[in-house]
Structures are given as C-alpha cells and as structure tokens.
Design a protein around this motif. Structure first.
Motif, mmCIF file in Angstrom:
data_model
loop_
_atom_site.group_PDB
_atom_site.id
_atom_site.type_symbol
_atom_site.label_atom_id
_atom_site.label_comp_id
_atom_site.label_asym_id
_atom_site.label_seq_id
_atom_site.Cartn_x
_atom_site.Cartn_y
_atom_site.Cartn_z
ATOM 1 N N GLU A 257 0.824 -1.206 0.000
ATOM 2 C CA GLU A 257 0.000 0.000 0.000
ATOM 3 C C GLU A 257 0.864 1.265 0.000
ATOM 4 O OE1 GLU A 257 -3.586 0.360 -0.128
ATOM 5 O OE2 GLU A 257 -2.950 -1.516 -1.050
ATOM 6 N N ARG A 260 2.127 1.698 -3.517
ATOM 7 C CA ARG A 260 1.066 2.188 -4.405
ATOM 8 C C ARG A 260 0.886 3.697 -4.222
ATOM 9 N NH1 ARG A 260 -3.788 4.017 -4.907
ATOM 10 N NH2 ARG A 260 -3.984 4.290 -2.667
ATOM 11 N N HIS A 261 0.885 4.127 -2.953
ATOM 12 C CA HIS A 261 0.719 5.553 -2.662
ATOM 13 C C HIS A 261 1.909 6.367 -3.185
ATOM 14 C CE1 HIS A 261 -0.834 9.047 -0.567
ATOM 15 N NE2 HIS A 261 0.356 9.254 -0.023
ATOM 16 N N VAL A 264 1.594 6.607 -7.191
ATOM 17 C CA VAL A 264 0.588 7.513 -7.752
ATOM 18 C C VAL A 264 0.927 8.964 -7.435
ATOM 19 C CG1 VAL A 264 -1.232 5.765 -7.753
ATOM 20 C CG2 VAL A 264 -0.976 7.256 -5.751
ATOM 21 N N SER A 268 1.535 11.703 -10.342
ATOM 22 C CA SER A 268 0.757 12.944 -10.289
ATOM 23 C C SER A 268 1.676 14.161 -10.293
ATOM 24 C CB SER A 268 -0.114 12.951 -9.032
ATOM 25 O OG SER A 268 -0.853 14.143 -8.942
ATOM 26 N N SER A 300 -5.038 13.529 -10.496
ATOM 27 C CA SER A 300 -4.960 13.109 -9.089
ATOM 28 C C SER A 300 -6.179 12.284 -8.697
ATOM 29 C CB SER A 300 -4.850 14.320 -8.170
ATOM 30 O OG SER A 300 -3.571 14.888 -8.248
ATOM 31 N N ILE A 301 -7.345 12.691 -9.210
ATOM 32 C CA ILE A 301 -8.572 11.950 -8.923
ATOM 33 C C ILE A 301 -8.537 10.580 -9.602
ATOM 34 C CG2 ILE A 301 -11.076 11.908 -9.291
ATOM 35 C CD1 ILE A 301 -11.010 14.988 -9.026
ATOM 36 N N ILE A 302 -8.093 10.554 -10.869
ATOM 37 C CA ILE A 302 -7.983 9.291 -11.611
ATOM 38 C C ILE A 302 -7.075 8.325 -10.860
ATOM 39 C CG2 ILE A 302 -7.104 8.201 -13.719
ATOM 40 C CD1 ILE A 302 -7.868 10.827 -15.192
ATOM 41 N N ASP A 304 -6.420 8.383 -7.726
ATOM 42 C CA ASP A 304 -6.870 8.174 -6.351
ATOM 43 C C ASP A 304 -5.755 8.502 -5.365
ATOM 44 O OD1 ASP A 304 -8.732 7.572 -4.468
ATOM 45 O OD2 ASP A 304 -8.462 5.396 -4.565
ATOM 46 N N CYS A 305 -5.158 9.673 -5.565
ATOM 47 C CA CYS A 305 -3.971 10.068 -4.773
ATOM 48 C C CYS A 305 -4.269 10.302 -3.307
ATOM 49 C CB CYS A 305 -3.343 11.328 -5.365
ATOM 50 S SG CYS A 305 -2.464 11.026 -6.902
ATOM 51 N N ASP A 306 -5.497 10.585 -2.970
ATOM 52 C CA ASP A 306 -5.808 10.948 -1.594
ATOM 53 C C ASP A 306 -5.988 9.744 -0.692
ATOM 54 O OD1 ASP A 306 -5.744 13.626 -2.180
ATOM 55 O OD2 ASP A 306 -7.854 13.720 -2.741
ATOM 56 N N THR A 307 -6.009 8.530 -1.260
ATOM 57 C CA THR A 307 -6.223 7.350 -0.412
ATOM 58 C C THR A 307 -4.902 6.729 -0.021
ATOM 59 O OG1 THR A 307 -6.373 5.886 -2.336
ATOM 60 C CG2 THR A 307 -8.420 6.866 -1.500
#
Length: 307
Positions: A257, A260-261, A264, A268, A300-302, A304-307
């Motif tokens: 995880e 992944r973060h 992305v 971004s 960023s939304i595509i 999913d950068c905030d998760t």
C-alpha cells in the motif's frame, strides 16, 4: 567438562550461552583467587576457545536451498537469510538470560556476532538480486529486508526489554532506512516503465531540458500538437487501467500500500510538472494545449492520490 561440552556443540546459540556463563564465573573466580591462578588461566583459555569456535560456527557458509527458479516465482527471502535472522534474534534473547557483570559486554560483545550473521547473508541477497530484472530485484530485496526487520522487532515481553545491548534496535533502524531506499527505487522503476511505455518519457525530457535551452518545446522533433495528443491519450488510457500486479509479490500488505501511494503521488507530481510547463506559452510555444485532455487535479482523482 566445559571443554567436552563446547567441543561437541554445533549450536551457536548454546555456544554463546556457554561463553557468557564461563565469563561470568571466570570473573567470580578472579575476585576470589589470584588472576594468575591455574583455575583462572584454565577458564580464560576456555573463553578464548569458545569465542573462536563461536566465530567459526557463525562464519560457516549456509547452503541456499532455494533455486533461482524459486526466487523468480515468488521473490521470497532465501532460507539462509531466514536462519540468520532467527539466530540473531535468539542471540539477543540469550544475552538477556545470562548473569550480568561489568566485564560481560567487553568480553562477550553481541554486536559483532549479530553483524557476522546478518551482513554476509544480506550481501548474498544483493548478489542474487543482480541476476533478476530491476523490478523483481527491488521486490526481492524489500521482502528480504522486511523479513529480517520483522524478526528482530518485538524483543520485549511483559514490559521487559530483552535487547539490553540495543543491537536489535540499531539493526531495525538501519533496516528501516534500507527498506525505504528500496521502496523509493522501486517506485522510480515502476513509474519510469509507465512513462516509457506511453512515450511520456520524451515529453518529460523535453520539459527538463527547457531550462537549459531557449528552443520552444513545440519546435522540437516529435513534439508538435498531433504527436503529443497521441502520447497523452496513451498516458491517460494507461492511468485509467493502471494496475499494480508487479507489487503482488511483495509479502507485506503495508509495504504494498505504501508503494502504491508513493507511485501515484510520483506520477501525479510528474504530470503536474509537464502540464504547467506546456501550459506556459513562452516556454512551450503552444497556443492550444487541449491535447493534454486532463488537468493535474483530474489526474490526481484518476490516480486516487488521496487514499
């Protein structure tokens, strides 16, 4: 009797315990008798012999039961590294069970023994990684380092610290740094692969070189609006179907995880840099930048950068 015991022992942990107890009783005898007495001399001789034998046992090369094919299949840590990590932990636990005196750390230093176990084993892992492709090599090293770190963690029970020498803590701190370094390297390799497959790497290079050259990006080879439209289409298509299958061989869910973060966020950030440079007409020479399709916020939304 002591000589017979250590001569017949193949277990480095038992040898270490014998060394600790012999040092303890040697110091007690030294307080009662002259240090030059025959008994003191015998005990000191035994201590030297056990110390030498212990180093010899720890230096013995471990046969790798894993084959290269098994590394390629699951990228799991080799058996000899698992054994080295377990022995290191057991040495630290054993040291807490020994009777303590001021001379024990000086004559039975734990740090060189743990280093003797872990350093060569990790070096062997690096050599194995050199035969793997760059992404698999990074994943393999992450699995190896994480396994050792997890083995050395938790050296406490009911609030009592077993790691009196702090060697376990020093190693876990070092391994944490190594782990983050390999994670950042893997992130870079993963993102670079995406950039190369979509040909976005050429756009990145043009943006990076813009500060060194006065030539407009639009005037560079394969950098006209039609060429860039294809590149950005491919890039966004890849982002919409982005998968992290290569990360599945990472054994730790938390590290998966985290990677992944990291990935992305990096993609971004790179996209924002490209978008802002191409949107600057004086730097890019483009009047119309609709070929980029999506803003950095949308990317960023595509991703999913905030998760």
């Amino acid at each position: 009797q002591l000589s017979n015991i250590y001569d017949s022992s193949d277990d480095p942990i038992e040898l270490f315990k014998q060394l600790g107890f012999t040092i303890f009783y040697s110091e007690k005898v030294g307080c009662l008798l002259n240090e030059e007495s025959e008994l003191s001399g015998t005990l000191n001789s035994i201590i030297e012999n056990i110390h030498s034998l212990l180093h010899q046992k720890l230096k013995q090369p471990r046969k790798a039961q894993n084959t290269l094919e098994s590394f390629l299949n699951d990228l799991s840590p080799p058996n000899y590294l698992i054994e080295a990590a377990k022995n290191s932990k057991n040495l630290i636990l054993a040291s807490a069970q020994l009777p303590y005196n001021d001379q024990l750390p000086k004559r039975c230093d734990l740090a060189p023994l743990v280093n003797l176990l872990l350093d060569p084993a990790l070096d062997s892992c690096i050599k194995i990684s050199e035969s793997l492709d760059s992404l698999d090599a990074a994943i393999f090293m992450i699995n190896c380092i994480h396994m050792v770190k997890e083995t050395l963690l938790g050296l406490s029970s009911n609030g009592k610290k077993f790691d009196q020498s702090n060697i376990g803590q020093m190693w876990t701190e070092r391994l944490s740094e190594d782990l983050e370094g390999w994670a950042i390297a893997l992130r870079g390799l993963f993102c670079r692969k995406i950039m190369e497959e979509t040909e976005m790497d050429g756009v990145l290079k043009a943006v990076e070189n813009r500060n060194k050259s006065e030539q407009l990006i639009a005037n560079l080879k394969k950098m006209n609006a039609n060429d860039l439209k294809v590149v950005f289409q491919n890039f966004h298509t890849t982002l919409f179907s982005l998968n992290f299958d290569r990360f599945e061989k990472i054994e730790s869910f938390e590290i998966k995880e985290h990677l992944r973060h990291l990935s992305v966020q990096h993609l971004s950030k790179e996209y924002r840099n490209v978008y802002e440079t191409l949107s600057d007409k004086e730097a890019s020479g483009f009047d119309d930048t609709s070929f980029m399709f999506h803003t950095p916020e949308e990317v960023s939304i595509i991703l999913d950068c905030d998760t």
